[in-house]
Design a protein around this motif. Sequence first.
Motif, PDB file in Angstrom:
ATOM      1  N   ASP A 330       0.822  -1.212   0.000  1.00 31.67           N
ATOM      2  CA  ASP A 330       0.000   0.000   0.000  1.00 31.67           C
ATOM      3  C   ASP A 330       0.858   1.265   0.000  1.00 31.67           C
ATOM      4  O   ASP A 330       0.458   2.295  -0.560  1.00 31.67           O
ATOM      5  CB  ASP A 330      -0.999   0.002   1.162  1.00 31.67           C
ATOM      6  N   GLU A 331       2.036   1.196   0.604  1.00 35.30           N
ATOM      7  CA  GLU A 331       2.948   2.342   0.570  1.00 35.30           C
ATOM      8  C   GLU A 331       3.450   2.580  -0.855  1.00 35.30           C
ATOM      9  O   GLU A 331       3.546   3.728  -1.308  1.00 35.30           O
ATOM     10  CB  GLU A 331       4.124   2.094   1.518  1.00 35.30           C
ATOM     11  N   TRP A 332       3.757   1.495  -1.550  1.00 36.28           N
ATOM     12  CA  TRP A 332       4.243   1.615  -2.927  1.00 36.28           C
ATOM     13  C   TRP A 332       3.157   2.179  -3.833  1.00 36.28           C
ATOM     14  O   TRP A 332       3.419   3.071  -4.651  1.00 36.28           O
ATOM     15  CB  TRP A 332       4.698   0.245  -3.433  1.00 36.28           C
ATOM     16  N   VAL A 333       1.936   1.665  -3.708  1.00 31.36           N
ATOM     17  CA  VAL A 333       0.837   2.128  -4.556  1.00 31.36           C
ATOM     18  C   VAL A 333       0.553   3.609  -4.318  1.00 31.36           C
ATOM     19  O   VAL A 333       0.325   4.372  -5.269  1.00 31.36           O
ATOM     20  CB  VAL A 333      -0.435   1.284  -4.309  1.00 31.36           C
ATOM     21  N   GLU A 334       0.580   4.028  -3.072  1.00 36.35           N
ATOM     22  CA  GLU A 334       0.314   5.437  -2.766  1.00 36.35           C
ATOM     23  C   GLU A 334       1.313   6.359  -3.464  1.00 36.35           C
ATOM     24  O   GLU A 334       0.953   7.447  -3.922  1.00 36.35           O
ATOM     25  CB  GLU A 334       0.371   5.662  -1.254  1.00 36.35           C
ATOM     26  N   ARG A 335       2.544   5.905  -3.578  1.00 35.03           N
ATOM     27  CA  ARG A 335       3.579   6.737  -4.198  1.00 35.03           C
ATOM     28  C   ARG A 335       3.640   6.582  -5.719  1.00 35.03           C
ATOM     29  O   ARG A 335       3.805   7.559  -6.450  1.00 35.03           O
ATOM     30  CB  ARG A 335       4.940   6.381  -3.599  1.00 35.03           C
ATOM     31  N   GLU A 336       3.483   5.356  -6.206  1.00 32.68           N
ATOM     32  CA  GLU A 336       3.734   5.068  -7.618  1.00 32.68           C
ATOM     33  C   GLU A 336       2.479   5.011  -8.489  1.00 32.68           C
ATOM     34  O   GLU A 336       2.568   5.191  -9.703  1.00 32.68           O
ATOM     35  CB  GLU A 336       4.484   3.735  -7.742  1.00 32.68           C
ATOM     36  N   LEU A 337       1.329   4.725  -7.902  1.00 32.69           N
ATOM     37  CA  LEU A 337       0.081   4.642  -8.672  1.00 32.69           C
ATOM     38  C   LEU A 337      -0.921   5.640  -8.099  1.00 32.69           C
ATOM     39  O   LEU A 337      -1.886   5.270  -7.432  1.00 32.69           O
ATOM     40  CB  LEU A 337      -0.496   3.224  -8.620  1.00 32.69           C
ATOM     41  N   LYS A 338      -0.687   6.889  -8.343  1.00 32.01           N
ATOM     42  CA  LYS A 338      -1.500   7.935  -7.724  1.00 32.01           C
ATOM     43  C   LYS A 338      -2.933   7.944  -8.236  1.00 32.01           C
ATOM     44  O   LYS A 338      -3.803   8.576  -7.636  1.00 32.01           O
ATOM     45  CB  LYS A 338      -0.837   9.300  -7.941  1.00 32.01           C
ATOM     46  N   GLU A 339      -3.181   7.240  -9.340  1.00 32.55           N
ATOM     47  CA  GLU A 339      -4.546   7.162  -9.855  1.00 32.55           C
ATOM     48  C   GLU A 339      -5.386   6.140  -9.089  1.00 32.55           C
ATOM     49  O   GLU A 339      -6.596   6.051  -9.295  1.00 32.55           O
ATOM     50  CB  GLU A 339      -4.542   6.820 -11.347  1.00 32.55           C
ATOM     51  N   PHE A 340      -4.744   5.378  -8.199  1.00 31.62           N
ATOM     52  CA  PHE A 340      -5.448   4.396  -7.374  1.00 31.62           C
ATOM     53  C   PHE A 340      -5.427   4.827  -5.908  1.00 31.62           C
ATOM     54  O   PHE A 340      -4.521   5.536  -5.469  1.00 31.62           O
ATOM     55  CB  PHE A 340      -4.799   3.013  -7.492  1.00 31.62           C
ATOM     56  N   GLU A 341      -6.424   4.370  -5.169  1.00 35.35           N
ATOM     57  CA  GLU A 341      -6.452   4.615  -3.730  1.00 35.35           C
ATOM     58  C   GLU A 341      -6.780   3.327  -2.990  1.00 35.35           C
ATOM     59  O   GLU A 341      -7.493   2.457  -3.503  1.00 35.35           O
ATOM     60  CB  GLU A 341      -7.484   5.688  -3.378  1.00 35.35           C
ATOM     61  N   LEU A 342      -6.231   3.207  -1.789  1.00 39.98           N
ATOM     62  CA  LEU A 342      -6.525   2.063  -0.938  1.00 39.98           C
ATOM     63  C   LEU A 342      -7.930   2.223  -0.366  1.00 39.98           C
ATOM     64  O   LEU A 342      -8.215   3.196   0.327  1.00 39.98           O
ATOM     65  CB  LEU A 342      -5.507   1.979   0.205  1.00 39.98           C
ATOM     66  N   THR A 343      -8.807   1.271  -0.659  1.00 41.98           N
ATOM     67  CA  THR A 343     -10.171   1.342  -0.136  1.00 41.98           C
ATOM     68  C   THR A 343     -10.457   0.271   0.911  1.00 41.98           C
ATOM     69  O   THR A 343     -11.417   0.392   1.666  1.00 41.98           O
ATOM     70  CB  THR A 343     -11.199   1.219  -1.281  1.00 41.98           C
ATOM     71  N   LEU A 344      -9.614  -0.770   0.947  1.00 48.08           N
ATOM     72  CA  LEU A 344      -9.823  -1.831   1.939  1.00 48.08           C
ATOM     73  C   LEU A 344      -8.494  -2.503   2.257  1.00 48.08           C
ATOM     74  O   LEU A 344      -7.719  -2.827   1.361  1.00 48.08           O
ATOM     75  CB  LEU A 344     -10.806  -2.879   1.407  1.00 48.08           C
ATOM     76  N   ARG A 345      -8.241  -2.663   3.539  1.00 46.11           N
ATOM     77  CA  ARG A 345      -7.138  -3.498   4.020  1.00 46.11           C
ATOM     78  C   ARG A 345      -7.673  -4.262   5.224  1.00 46.11           C
ATOM     79  O   ARG A 345      -8.010  -3.671   6.245  1.00 46.11           O
ATOM     80  CB  ARG A 345      -5.926  -2.654   4.420  1.00 46.11           C
TER      81      ARG A 345
END
Length: 366
Positions: A330-345
């Motif tokens: 989730d840390e990687w996605v937040e930085r590298e895929l800004k078009e996506f957001e974490l909605t569930l963990r």
Amino acid sequence: MALRNFGPDALLGEWTDEKYNPKHNGKSFEESIRAAFNIPKSDNYVYRAQGETTLAITQRAIDGKRVHGMHDWYHDENRELSDPAHPSPDEISAYASLFSPAVSLPKTLNAFKASSKPRTIRAHISNHLQGRFHNTTTGLIPAKKDRFHINPYLSLWTYSCDELEWAGPWPNTVHTKIAHHILPVFYHHFGCIVPTYAALHVVAKLAQPAKPSKENVRPVLDIGSGNGYWSFMLRSFPLLENMKTLDVRPIDNGLSEYRVSWVADTIREDGISYLNNHDGGKGCVLLLVYPQATGNFTGPVLKAFKGDSIVVAGTQNGNGFTAFRDEVVDEWVERELKEFELTLRMPLPSFAGKDEALFVFQRKAK
């Protein structure tokens, strides 16, 4: 080499804890695995994953109980054991019950924490799990309902919690370096992480089209599917009345060896190649189950995906065991895929010494 006489549908159809779970059948783990998968006593297959073992060696390790620190899961960053060093049976069963198909996970997590006594192992575990839980979705997680769901891996994982005195991860699990002989056997027979009813429900819901009467179901691309247990369980999932039949596509390059194969139609192709040949997976759900942290696998696959929903089942602490060696997915996605957001963990059943979760990332609305 995969077992040739194994029938996945037959095992699922005849599975009962009374027949195959060592906690209930009066047999050893070795005997139960041999019975479930029709493995003769003469078979000495070597299971490789974080070490090597056989069924006989694994059983000896189980019989040894705490010898050589094999149950020392609860410690600080310097490997000094906690006090108490091992959880109580009630703490173990309370953790395992979080993953019952009948519960509402958010409410059960709240109750798990509320009923934890201060300064106990369970208190540390409940604070950790509650602190990592994140949910901004509506309807993805199933509500509480009296339901029964056959899941051989979950059944045997529950047994392993009792056998290995494991009551769930806590913050210092990130420092755990040991594993148990049961783990390679689980990896080869089922895969690296346990799918729960709730996790399968999440994937099934994400695959449903916005307009069911006009649109097809969204294919689930199980990239790096391994022996196919998640794909098999998704295909076997008891869909709700208004759900469309799932289109699950197991995709794996076949470089890793598994003792058991749960599906016969794995697409033998690497993930990047498949996505490049299928419009980047547009209109699909990407499923990565325990993606490898080595070989530059996870990042390129995530960047190549052009669909709107990503599901990752893997490590939720910084031990570098899945996805990325130096950070959580989730840390990687937040930085590298800004078009996506974490909605569930949400937590998944963690094998002793591990800390696992299901992550859902969804494309941000424009």
